[in-house]
Design an enzyme around this catalytic site. Structure first.
Site, mmCIF file in Angstrom:
data_model
loop_
_atom_site.group_PDB
_atom_site.id
_atom_site.type_symbol
_atom_site.label_atom_id
_atom_site.label_comp_id
_atom_site.label_asym_id
_atom_site.label_seq_id
_atom_site.Cartn_x
_atom_site.Cartn_y
_atom_site.Cartn_z
ATOM 1 N N CYS A 124 5.358 29.281 26.571
ATOM 2 C CA CYS A 124 4.765 28.189 25.779
ATOM 3 C C CYS A 124 3.420 28.581 25.153
ATOM 4 O O CYS A 124 2.950 27.906 24.242
ATOM 5 C CB CYS A 124 4.590 26.941 26.633
ATOM 6 S SG CYS A 124 6.093 26.481 27.484
ATOM 7 N N HIS A 264 -0.515 21.740 24.175
ATOM 8 C CA HIS A 264 0.913 21.979 24.408
ATOM 9 C C HIS A 264 1.540 20.668 24.866
ATOM 10 O O HIS A 264 1.003 19.984 25.731
ATOM 11 C CB HIS A 264 1.063 23.067 25.471
ATOM 12 C CG HIS A 264 2.473 23.273 25.912
ATOM 13 N ND1 HIS A 264 3.517 23.358 25.017
ATOM 14 C CD2 HIS A 264 3.019 23.394 27.150
ATOM 15 C CE1 HIS A 264 4.648 23.542 25.694
ATOM 16 N NE2 HIS A 264 4.367 23.547 26.990
ATOM 17 N N ASN A 294 9.227 18.924 25.134
ATOM 18 C CA ASN A 294 8.548 20.219 25.244
ATOM 19 C C ASN A 294 9.367 21.256 24.484
ATOM 20 O O ASN A 294 10.496 21.546 24.858
ATOM 21 C CB ASN A 294 8.440 20.567 26.731
ATOM 22 C CG ASN A 294 7.753 21.895 26.978
ATOM 23 O OD1 ASN A 294 7.541 22.686 26.062
ATOM 24 N ND2 ASN A 294 7.416 22.137 28.236
HETATM 25 O O1 UT7 Z 1 6.032 24.141 29.255
HETATM 26 C C1 UT7 Z 1 5.656 24.829 30.405
HETATM 27 C C2 UT7 Z 1 4.932 23.979 31.279
HETATM 28 N N1 UT7 Z 1 5.762 22.957 31.866
HETATM 29 C C3 UT7 Z 1 5.180 21.913 32.331
HETATM 30 O O2 UT7 Z 1 3.997 21.827 32.155
HETATM 31 C C4 UT7 Z 1 5.948 20.911 33.141
HETATM 32 C C5 UT7 Z 1 5.126 20.579 34.348
HETATM 33 N N2 UT7 Z 1 5.726 19.628 35.283
HETATM 34 C C6 UT7 Z 1 5.988 18.359 34.958
HETATM 35 O O3 UT7 Z 1 5.824 17.930 33.830
HETATM 36 C C7 UT7 Z 1 6.420 17.415 36.061
HETATM 37 O O4 UT7 Z 1 6.252 18.075 37.297
HETATM 38 C C8 UT7 Z 1 7.887 16.934 35.931
HETATM 39 C C9 UT7 Z 1 7.990 15.954 34.783
HETATM 40 C C10 UT7 Z 1 8.797 18.122 35.730
HETATM 41 C C11 UT7 Z 1 8.295 16.203 37.204
HETATM 42 O O5 UT7 Z 1 7.380 15.165 37.519
HETATM 43 P P1 UT7 Z 1 6.826 15.018 39.017
HETATM 44 O O6 UT7 Z 1 6.038 13.785 39.050
HETATM 45 O O7 UT7 Z 1 6.136 16.312 39.354
HETATM 46 O O8 UT7 Z 1 8.140 14.795 39.847
HETATM 47 P P2 UT7 Z 1 8.770 15.714 40.997
HETATM 48 O O9 UT7 Z 1 9.329 16.970 40.445
HETATM 49 O O10 UT7 Z 1 7.812 15.836 42.110
HETATM 50 O O11 UT7 Z 1 9.964 14.787 41.444
HETATM 51 C C12 UT7 Z 1 9.754 13.487 41.978
HETATM 52 C C13 UT7 Z 1 11.082 12.866 42.303
HETATM 53 C C14 UT7 Z 1 11.997 13.774 43.101
HETATM 54 O O12 UT7 Z 1 12.700 12.960 44.019
HETATM 55 P P3 UT7 Z 1 12.243 12.901 45.568
HETATM 56 O O13 UT7 Z 1 12.322 14.307 46.053
HETATM 57 O O14 UT7 Z 1 10.852 12.363 45.536
HETATM 58 O O15 UT7 Z 1 13.261 11.987 46.153
HETATM 59 C C15 UT7 Z 1 12.964 14.314 42.087
HETATM 60 O O16 UT7 Z 1 14.220 14.654 42.636
HETATM 61 O O17 UT7 Z 1 11.785 12.582 41.090
HETATM 62 C C16 UT7 Z 1 13.108 13.137 41.157
HETATM 63 N N3 UT7 Z 1 13.499 13.515 39.801
HETATM 64 C C17 UT7 Z 1 14.102 12.663 38.934
HETATM 65 N N4 UT7 Z 1 14.470 11.391 39.056
HETATM 66 C C18 UT7 Z 1 15.041 10.791 37.984
HETATM 67 C C19 UT7 Z 1 13.327 14.710 39.176
HETATM 68 N N5 UT7 Z 1 13.816 14.651 37.931
HETATM 69 C C20 UT7 Z 1 14.301 13.388 37.752
HETATM 70 C C21 UT7 Z 1 14.900 12.721 36.684
HETATM 71 N N6 UT7 Z 1 15.254 11.429 36.840
HETATM 72 N N7 UT7 Z 1 15.111 13.322 35.489
#
Ligand code: UT7
Length: 337
Positions: A124, A264, A294
């Site tokens: 990115c 970004h 993204n």
């Molecule tokens: O471009 C390169 C750089 N990339 C980035 O900068 C991305 C950086 N990361 C992020 O933007 C965020 O971490 C995400 C948007 C990917 C995820 O958000 P988060 O608040 O960090 O959520 P998480 O990964 O900790 O997941 C929280 C919960 C999990 O469930 P449990 O384990 O708490 O039961 C996931 O399984 O949300 C669940 N989950 C979803 N639920 C519904 C993960 N993806 C989804 C989804 N829909 N699409």
């Protein structure tokens, strides 16, 4: 982190963006459609990422096709002909093929027959790394005109069964024409950095020389993008915040001088955290991730072109471009428009 300062062959010369262009495929994929594909909800996607929809390329549309459209628009806005280009760099993680490089496909398509063409891969951050690379050629005086493109068909490396990643990414392209100019405008400072100890947090495991593609790697879905989202999030906030601050410091400016930040476009919560870190109000940040998601290397130039065309950036404005991606890699560029 490295800082690249003025090393112009002609003292006082700077490198400026003299034209911008972008392209997004016609097809829009909404959160409501994703609800039918994986176990997710519009509400989760919007609150956790800020994304509402993204553009997805046609099956027969490759990265170089989108890159070429953005390039033609950038050339038009700069009033520069393709034959005038000396250098053409495409930043991408989704090249048309492992080789030849995507820039060569763009060269053929737009008729940039005098350009030296290569791709640059820094995920990115690739677009800003490529702008910094082109800038060195221009400051050295070895070339006159460069075209830098960030373009991605991330839909081709997205695992449409993985709800943790498939809701986040989109396809598109953005391009800029760069020239050395005299006067006040142009790039004032760039800060770049990398941390190769964290490659496992964001990558495509198979399809390269480490793990060539086999039936098994495809069955295990290892040819798709993998991301440890929460970890990436933390590093993105810290690295982008620090890089932007350092780049401003390098040119003796403060956040109060900044008219517009083009971050970004990965997650609205990352952008909000950087905003808080820098102490800037929301209106100084340009955000389009709600409509594009993204788009990796295309993210910053796509947003930049939209900000310019929307009149959000005017002559004399101090603009900060900042990115973070796999590697990890990060970069910030400060320019006077
Ligand atoms: O471009 C390169 C750089 N990339 C980035 O900068 C991305 C950086 N990361 C992020 O933007 C965020 O971490 C995400 C948007 C990917 C995820 O958000 P988060 O608040 O960090 O959520 P998480 O990964 O900790 O997941 C929280 C919960 C999990 O469930 P449990 O384990 O708490 O039961 C996931 O399984 O949300 C669940 N989950 C979803 N639920 C519904 C993960 N993806 C989804 C989804 N829909 N699409």
């Amino acid at each position: 982190m490295n800082t690249t300062n003025q090393t112009a062959a002609v003292p006082g010369r700077r490198v400026a963006i003299v034209g911008t262009g972008s392209y997004a495929p016609e097809r829009v994929l909404t959160n409501a459609e994703l609800e039918k594909m994986v176990d997710t909800t519009d509400e989760w996607i919007v609150t956790r990422s800020g994304i509402r929809e993204r553009h997805i390329a046609r099956a027969d549309e490759a990265t170089s096709d989108m890159a070429s459209e953005a390039a033609l628009r950038a050339l038009e806005s700069a009033g520069v002909k393709a034959e005038e280009l000396d250098l053409l760099i495409v930043a991408t993680v989704t090249p048309d093929m492992p080789f030849p490089n995507t820039a060569c496909f763009v060269q053929k398509r737009i008729g940039a027959k005098h350009a030296t063409c290569f791709d640059l891969e820094a995920a990115c951050s690739g677009f800003l790394f490529a702008v910094d690379t082109a800038r060195q050629y221009l400051l050295a005086g070895t070339i006159k005109t460069a075209l830098v493109i960030g373009a991605e068909k991330l839909s081709s490396v997205t695992d449409w069964q993985d709800r943790g990643t498939c809701v986040l990414f989109g396809d598109g392209a953005g391009a800029v024409v760069l020239r050395a100019v005299d006067g006040e405008r142009g790039i004032l400072a760039t800060v770049t950095g990398s941390d190769g100890s964290l490659t496992e947090l964001l990558n495509i495991p198979a399809g390269g020389s480490r793990t060539p593609t086999t039936h098994e790697t495809v069955d295990q879905r290892l040819h798709y993008m993998k991301m440890v989202g929460r970890e990436v999030f933390k590093h993105a906030v810290r690295s982008m915040g620090e890089a932007a601050g350092r780049a401003l410091e390098q040119c003796g400016l403060t956040v109060n001088d900044v008219a517009c930040v083009i971050p970004h476009q990965a997650n609205i919560r990352i952008i909000e955290a950087i905003r808080d870190r820098l102490g800037l109000p929301p209106e100084r940040f340009f955000v389009n991730l709600d409509r594009y998601g993204n788009t990796s290397a295309a993210s910053v130039p796509l947003a930049l072109d939209q900000a310019v065309r929307a009149g959000r950036i005017k002559a004399g404005d101090v603009v900060v471009l900042v990115a973070f991606g796999g590697g990890f890699t990060w970069a910030a560029t400060v320019m006077r428009w």
